[in-house]
Design a protein around this motif. Structure first.
Motif, PDB file in Angstrom:
ATOM      1  N   GLY A 165       0.886  -1.289   0.039  1.00 53.58           N
ATOM      2  CA  GLY A 165      -0.157  -0.082   0.005  1.00 53.58           C
ATOM      3  C   GLY A 165       0.599   1.035   0.024  1.00 53.58           C
ATOM      4  O   GLY A 165       0.582   2.126  -0.575  1.00 53.58           O
ATOM      5  N   LEU A 166       1.778   1.329   0.970  1.00 46.66           N
ATOM      6  CA  LEU A 166       2.890   2.363   0.764  1.00 46.66           C
ATOM      7  C   LEU A 166       3.417   2.721  -0.371  1.00 46.66           C
ATOM      8  O   LEU A 166       3.783   3.677  -1.029  1.00 46.66           O
ATOM      9  CB  LEU A 166       3.856   2.106   1.917  1.00 46.66           C
ATOM     10  N   ALA A 167       3.721   1.524  -1.010  1.00 47.33           N
ATOM     11  CA  ALA A 167       4.390   1.555  -2.692  1.00 47.33           C
ATOM     12  C   ALA A 167       3.469   2.190  -3.488  1.00 47.33           C
ATOM     13  O   ALA A 167       3.874   3.248  -4.265  1.00 47.33           O
ATOM     14  CB  ALA A 167       4.935   0.298  -3.264  1.00 47.33           C
ATOM     15  N   LEU A 168       2.278   1.969  -3.493  1.00 46.04           N
ATOM     16  CA  LEU A 168       1.273   2.370  -4.392  1.00 46.04           C
ATOM     17  C   LEU A 168       0.910   3.862  -4.064  1.00 46.04           C
ATOM     18  O   LEU A 168       0.999   4.966  -5.020  1.00 46.04           O
ATOM     19  CB  LEU A 168      -0.152   1.785  -4.187  1.00 46.04           C
ATOM     20  N   TYR A 169       1.165   4.325  -2.549  1.00 50.61           N
ATOM     21  CA  TYR A 169       0.862   5.532  -2.357  1.00 50.61           C
ATOM     22  C   TYR A 169       1.928   6.561  -2.837  1.00 50.61           C
ATOM     23  O   TYR A 169       1.818   7.538  -3.337  1.00 50.61           O
ATOM     24  CB  TYR A 169       0.528   5.508  -0.960  1.00 50.61           C
TER      25      TYR A 169
END
Length: 313
Positions: A294-298
């Motif tokens: 999720g942090l990578a996508l964000y």
């Protein structure tokens, strides 16, 4: 009027030096925060309330001296004379105190992985709070990132059978602290001084009551010398990184500061697993994996054509 090539070169060199100093300051802040569990673990025989009370008392002394040299007392007193601003700082002081208490409890009771998880979740909680309080809206990709992280938290809830209150509490209290400080802006050290002065009477009262009851640091023979040094050093582990963070935030793009903040929970993650030997379960692996996704996508940079990922409505 355009600058001459020589003047432009000097200006660019000064800008690069400013950015370099900002990067080093922010990096130092995140590294200090990242290794803070080592410090608090050494004080694990003391209660979290006593540790935080000492942190406030000694912090008030050290911050007051620094602010006196910078001339910030005038601004601090002006804030304390304004009831509306004072009320906002009461809220921010309460939020950061609860955050400290949860963090110290986690690091002194072998819950470092939970603390790490909380600070990984925090950036996305900030996005939700920005939408709630400042009417900012996020892109589809950020919505997907929030959904992925929510799935990770849900898996942890199912695996434990209870809410993971430590990571959620850390993320929410630090997120609320940021919201309240945005509503009541003040220079970093001045704001920290105001919050510390608000907390000081409660901290002194708690320490006095504890001493009267015959408990606490003063009633632990053989440990007081070492622990006194550690307790006096609490502002170094809490106030110094806040100051360094403020220096970095003023000199670096917000996106850079945001991405660098993952140094803190990553350091805590490795300390918890490699130094304190906390059990890393399958549920942890799945939850952390989804949160990192999720942090990578964000955090992944967007193409210029896609526009800003966070827009004001």
């Amino acid at each position: 009027m355009s600058l001459s090539p020589a003047a432009a070169s000097v200006d660019e060199a000064a800008r690069q030096q400013r950015v370099r100093r900002g990067f080093l300051a922010a990096l130092s802040a995140y590294l200090i925060w990242g290794v803070a569990p080592l410090f608090f673990h050494a004080l694990s025989d003391l209660s979290p309330l006593e540790i935080i009370a000492h942190r406030v008392v000694w912090g008030a002394i050290s911050i007051s001296i620094v602010v006196a040299f910078t001339g910030g007392w005038v601004e601090a007193l002006a804030i304390l004379r304004a009831p509306r601003k004072t009320l906002l700082f009461v809220g921010s002081a309460a939020a950061v105190s609860i955050n400290w208490l949860i963090f110290v409890h986690a690091t002194t009771t072998g819950r470092g992985l939970d603390a790490s998880l909380g600070y990984y979740i925090f950036p996305l909680v900030s996005v939700l709070l920005a939408a709630l309080f400042f009417q900012e809206r996020f892109s589809r990709r950020q919505s997907l990132a929030l959904g992925v992280v929510s799935c990770g938290v849900l898996i942890m809830i199912i695996a434990r059978g209870t809410l993971p209150w430590i990571p959620l509490g850390l993320a929410l209290t630090f997120g609320l602290y940021g919201v309240l400080r945005k509503m009541a802006p003040a220079e970093s050290l001045v704001g920290l001084l105001v919050e510390t002065l608000i907390l000081l009477p409660f901290s002194l009262g708690f320490l006095a009551w504890q001493a009267w009851q015959g408990g606490g640091l003063l009633h632990m023979p053989g440990r007081i010398d070492l622990w006194a040094l550690l307790i006096i050093g609490t502002p170094l582990w809490t106030g110094l990184p806040l100051f360094l963070f403020a220096v970095g935030a003023r000199r670096l793009p917000l996106s850079t500061v945001g991405l660098m903040q993952y140094i803190n929970p990553t350091s805590q993650f490795f300390l918890a697993t490699l130094v304190f030997h906390e059990t890393f379960t399958v549920a942890h692996a799945v939850t952390f994996g989804l949160i990192w996704l999720g942090l990578a996508l964000y955090s992944w940079p967007q193409s210029p054509s896609s526009g800003s990922s966070l827009k004001s409505s």
